[in-house]
Each structure stands twice: as structure tokens, then as C-alpha cells.
Design an enzyme around this catalytic site. Structure first.
Site, PDB file in Angstrom:
ATOM      1  N   ARG A  86     -23.623  11.857  93.456  1.00  0.00           N
ATOM      2  CA  ARG A  86     -22.748  12.935  93.884  1.00  0.00           C
ATOM      3  C   ARG A  86     -21.314  12.505  94.187  1.00  0.00           C
ATOM      4  O   ARG A  86     -20.368  13.154  93.753  1.00  0.00           O
ATOM      5  CB  ARG A  86     -23.307  13.606  95.161  1.00  0.00           C
ATOM      6  CG  ARG A  86     -24.486  14.510  94.908  1.00  0.00           C
ATOM      7  CD  ARG A  86     -25.430  14.511  96.091  1.00  0.00           C
ATOM      8  NE  ARG A  86     -26.044  13.194  96.199  1.00  0.00           N
ATOM      9  CZ  ARG A  86     -27.130  12.825  95.494  1.00  0.00           C
ATOM     10  NH1 ARG A  86     -27.719  13.681  94.709  1.00  0.00           N
ATOM     11  NH2 ARG A  86     -27.618  11.594  95.590  1.00  0.00           N
ATOM     12  N   THR A  87     -21.173  11.417  94.947  1.00  0.00           N
ATOM     13  CA  THR A  87     -19.814  11.043  95.361  1.00  0.00           C
ATOM     14  C   THR A  87     -19.006  10.659  94.127  1.00  0.00           C
ATOM     15  O   THR A  87     -17.845  11.058  93.963  1.00  0.00           O
ATOM     16  CB  THR A  87     -19.855   9.894  96.393  1.00  0.00           C
ATOM     17  OG1 THR A  87     -20.780  10.248  97.410  1.00  0.00           O
ATOM     18  CG2 THR A  87     -18.500   9.664  97.018  1.00  0.00           C
ATOM     19  N   LYS A 133     -18.000 -13.205  89.155  1.00  0.00           N
ATOM     20  CA  LYS A 133     -17.510 -14.587  89.035  1.00  0.00           C
ATOM     21  C   LYS A 133     -17.010 -15.131  90.371  1.00  0.00           C
ATOM     22  O   LYS A 133     -16.467 -16.222  90.437  1.00  0.00           O
ATOM     23  CB  LYS A 133     -16.360 -14.649  88.029  1.00  0.00           C
ATOM     24  CG  LYS A 133     -16.713 -14.140  86.643  1.00  0.00           C
ATOM     25  CD  LYS A 133     -15.479 -14.225  85.750  1.00  0.00           C
ATOM     26  CE  LYS A 133     -15.707 -13.535  84.428  1.00  0.00           C
ATOM     27  NZ  LYS A 133     -14.452 -13.412  83.666  1.00  0.00           N
ATOM     28  N   ARG A 148     -16.062   2.637  96.827  1.00  0.00           N
ATOM     29  CA  ARG A 148     -17.371   2.571  97.503  1.00  0.00           C
ATOM     30  C   ARG A 148     -17.844   1.131  97.437  1.00  0.00           C
ATOM     31  O   ARG A 148     -17.827   0.513  96.360  1.00  0.00           O
ATOM     32  CB  ARG A 148     -18.384   3.478  96.823  1.00  0.00           C
ATOM     33  CG  ARG A 148     -19.811   3.162  97.282  1.00  0.00           C
ATOM     34  CD  ARG A 148     -20.819   4.132  96.760  1.00  0.00           C
ATOM     35  NE  ARG A 148     -20.653   5.410  97.415  1.00  0.00           N
ATOM     36  CZ  ARG A 148     -21.650   6.281  97.634  1.00  0.00           C
ATOM     37  NH1 ARG A 148     -22.876   5.995  97.265  1.00  0.00           N
ATOM     38  NH2 ARG A 148     -21.411   7.420  98.203  1.00  0.00           N
ATOM     39  N   HIS A 165     -18.742   7.040 106.089  1.00  0.00           N
ATOM     40  CA  HIS A 165     -18.667   7.827 104.849  1.00  0.00           C
ATOM     41  C   HIS A 165     -17.820   9.059 105.185  1.00  0.00           C
ATOM     42  O   HIS A 165     -18.335  10.167 105.292  1.00  0.00           O
ATOM     43  CB  HIS A 165     -20.073   8.204 104.385  1.00  0.00           C
ATOM     44  CG  HIS A 165     -20.151   8.555 102.931  1.00  0.00           C
ATOM     45  ND1 HIS A 165     -19.053   8.917 102.181  1.00  0.00           N
ATOM     46  CD2 HIS A 165     -21.214   8.604 102.085  1.00  0.00           C
ATOM     47  CE1 HIS A 165     -19.447   9.183 100.942  1.00  0.00           C
ATOM     48  NE2 HIS A 165     -20.743   8.986 100.853  1.00  0.00           N
TER      49      HIS A 165
HETATM   50  N1  ASP Z   1     -25.517   9.190  99.580  1.00  0.00           N
HETATM   51  C1  ASP Z   1     -25.421   8.823 100.964  1.00  0.00           C
HETATM   52  C2  ASP Z   1     -24.619   7.545 101.139  1.00  0.00           C
HETATM   53  O1  ASP Z   1     -23.989   7.074 100.193  1.00  0.00           O
HETATM   54  C3  ASP Z   1     -26.737   8.786 101.656  1.00  0.00           C
HETATM   55  C4  ASP Z   1     -27.767   7.856 101.096  1.00  0.00           C
HETATM   56  O2  ASP Z   1     -27.487   7.013 100.262  1.00  0.00           O
HETATM   57  O3  ASP Z   1     -28.923   7.989 101.536  1.00  0.00           O
HETATM   58  O4  ASP Z   1     -24.549   7.015 102.223  1.00  0.00           O
END
Ligand code: ASP
Length: 326
Positions: free
Chosen positions: A62-63, A93, A116, A144
Site C-alpha cells: 500500500r505505501t 556491497k 522506507r 510511520h
Molecule cells: N504496513 C504497516 C507497516 O509498514 C503494518 C505492518 O507491516 O504490519 O508498518
């Protein structure tokens, strides 16, 4: 506020600690505009001449897709989107995150970096080494912030208010970063918010954060079972037990004991208020039975769409001085 009241212009967004209630409201009004544009099928032009880099070192459905889509809905034509940085970049590396960030900035001439990364301090490291703004799309077990904004926006849209709510957070509150960020935002929206933390003792929210929330005025209580909170909750925020962290810390025995600890099903939903919502940052593993999906109170699929609008709002706010004017 600088540049015509846009407090996000050319700023990093790496922590919910940077927010205030007026700043949240600003992003929400922008997100409402974005929602109207998307619902009418009308792409905007905010990022017409901009370049966006999206660097993901951890898996994401999703993100990643919503940031990518947000850039495109804003008219951005140069998007450098690299999922799987942990496998395909020079990190393999031994390159440091600081050097990778500098490299991407140089090679792409990007105007912003969305990151991320599994390390708690990754966004701070990136921000210290980039000249362009950094957006934190998930850092380690800690933060987050864009998810927290989209969660709060979902609550506002679904329940029509952010005050006097009772929010129950269920599952892995130790490793989960979304609950930590959301709990802090909830106290900005209503300092007296009730937050019920439902987790086995080994997965409770870290004490320092619980103490901070209480100092800010929140009524925080700890529970062991969903049954203890379901009748009172306005929001039931389910989370997954995060296997990858147990693996990393050699705790698979504990994981195997705790997985499947919480399962929200139809009999439990019968005990819940008529006007309440179930949320989940997703992915779910087993903690919400599919039979709950048909319940109108199941808001977790609608919640994802808020992510597109909030991320459009954040990108437009970071890269244009007065996005509310267009
Ligand atoms: N998608 C969320 C996160 O990136 C929650 C999860 O991974 O459970 O933190």
C-alpha cells in the site's frame, strides 16, 4: 507558517513529533481537495516539473503503490521508484545509507526522497545527508507518520469527529510502528483521548511511550483480551504480530506461541457498538476473519484510499508553496 500558510513547504516529514493540530488540519483540507480530484478522475498538475524518488528497503504493497500513484495523480512524470533497495542497491556491497541517499540525489536530480527502511533512525540519517526533503514512509519499529495521518483522516471521515473517542489498539504494540505514531497523533487531536492497549504482556507498547501519552493527558489502559474493550470501542485498530522482528531477534518460539492470539470474528463484532469502525494498517495475516469484511463497520479497505489522498497532500505540500490555491 511560511509561504502562504503552508508549513510543509520544502520540509522533511520524518516524525509525528513535527505535527500540531493546525498542521494536521492543513493536510486534511488538502487531502479533501485531492479526494475530489481523484473521485472526478481529474489529475492535478502540482508536480508537473518535479522529480520524485521512492526508495524502499522493506516490503510494501500500500505505501509504495499509493506514493507512486500520488506522484502520478499530481502530474509528476519523472518518478524513480525502487522497491527492493535492500537487494538491488549498493547496500548489498556495504554502502552506507548516507552515501546511497547522496548518490540518488545526484544521479536523479530528484526534488524529494520518500524512504522506507528497517532502521529506526533511517529518516534522520537521510535528512542529515540530503539537501531535498525526506518523507518517512516507515522507519524500523519506531515511526510511520504518513500512515498515522491517513489513519486519523480515516477516523475523521468515517466517524465525523476526532474528539471524545475510545480507540482500542490490538496486537503487536511492541514492534508495530503504526500504533506508536497513531497514538501520538490522537493526543494532538484530543489530549484526553481514551486509548485501550490490548496485547499480551510480551507485546505491549513500550513504557516510555505509554508514559509520554499519559503525560499529554491521554487515558491509557492496558488489557489482555479483545472482549475487554470491544463493547466500548469507537475504533478497533487491529494489527498483525510482526514475524520478521521475532525472526531477527531469534524469538521464533515466542512468535509461534503468540501468532493467532487475537482473531476478530463475527461473534465478537456482534458485541461491538453499532457506530464503530474496524481499522488495520494491513497486511493482515489471520487477525481479522474474512467474514468481517462484509460488515459495514469494517473500514480497513476504505482506509487504504485515504492513503492516496494523504500522500498526494503531503507531496503537494512539500513541493509547492501554496497547493491549496490550485
Ligand atoms: N504496513 C504497516 C507497516 O509498514 C503494518 C505492518 O507491516 O504490519 O508498518
Amino acid at each position: 507558517m511560511n509561504k502562504k500558510g503552508n508549513p510543509f513547504f520544502w520540509q522533511d516529514f520524518i516524525s509525528v513529533g513535527q505535527l500540531s493540530f493546525p498542521k494536521i488540519k492543513y493536510i486534511f483540507s488538502l487531502a479533501d481537495r485531492m479526494s475530489a480530484a481523484v473521485e472526478n478522475g481529474q489529475a492535478r498538475r502540482d508536480l508537473k516539473n518535479k522529480t520524485v524518488a521512492i526508495l524502499f528497503y522493506q516490503p510494501s504493497t500500500r505505501t509504495f503503490s499509493s506514493f507512486l500513484s500520488a506522484a502520478l495523480w499530481l502530474g509528476c512524470r519523472r518518478v524513480i521508484a525502487i522497491p527492493g533497495m535492500q537487494a538491488y542497491s549498493s547496500a548489498v556491497k556495504g554502502e552506507s545509507l548516507a552515501d546511497t541517499i547522496r548518490s540518488i540525489e545526484q544521479t536523479t536530480a530528484t526534488n524529494i526522497i520518500i524512504l522506507r527502511h528497517p532502521q529506526d533512525s533511517s529518516s534522520e540519517i537521510a535528512a542529515a545527508n540530503a539537501r531535498v526533503p525526506i518523507i518517512n514512509a516507515g522507519s524500523g519499529k519506531k515511526e510511520h507518520p504518513t500512515q498515522a495521518l491517513l489513519d486519523l483522516y480515516t477516523i475523521q471521515r468515517e466517524l465525523g469527529q476526532l474528539k471524545k473517542l475510545r480507540v482500542a489498539m490490538v496486537g503487536d504494540l511492541k514492534y508495530g510502528r503504526t500504533v506508536k505514531s497513531l497514538a501520538q497523533l490522537l493526543t494532538l487531536a484530543d489530549p484526553q483521548v481514551h486509548i485501550d492497549l490490548v496485547a499480551p504482556a510480551a507485546l505491549q507498547m513500550p513504557d516510555n511511550l505509554v508514559m509520554r501519552l499519559r503525560r499529554q493527558g491521554a487515558q491509557v489502559k492496558k488489557y489482555a483480551k479483545i472482549e475487554d474493550v470491544i463493547t466500548k470501542a469507537d475504533v478497533l485498530y487491529m494489527t498483525r504480530i510482526q514475524r520478521e522482528w521475532f525472526e531477527k531477534e531469534g524469538q521464533m518460539g515466542l512468535y509461534n506461541r503468540l501468532k493467532g492470539f487475537y482473531v476478530l470474528n463475527r461473534p465478537l463484532m456482534r458485541k461491538a457498538k453499532k457506530k464503530m469502525i474496524v481499522m488495520h494498517p494491513l497486511p493482515r495475516v489471520n487477525e481479522i476473519a474474512p467474514e468481517v469484511d462484509r460488515d459495514p463497520r469494517a473500514a480497513y479497505f476504505r482506509q487504504m484510499r485515504s492513503g492516496l489522498y494523504i500522500r498526494m497532500a503531503l507531496l503537494a505540500a512539500a513541493l509547492t508553496p501554496s497547493p491549496l490555491a490550485s
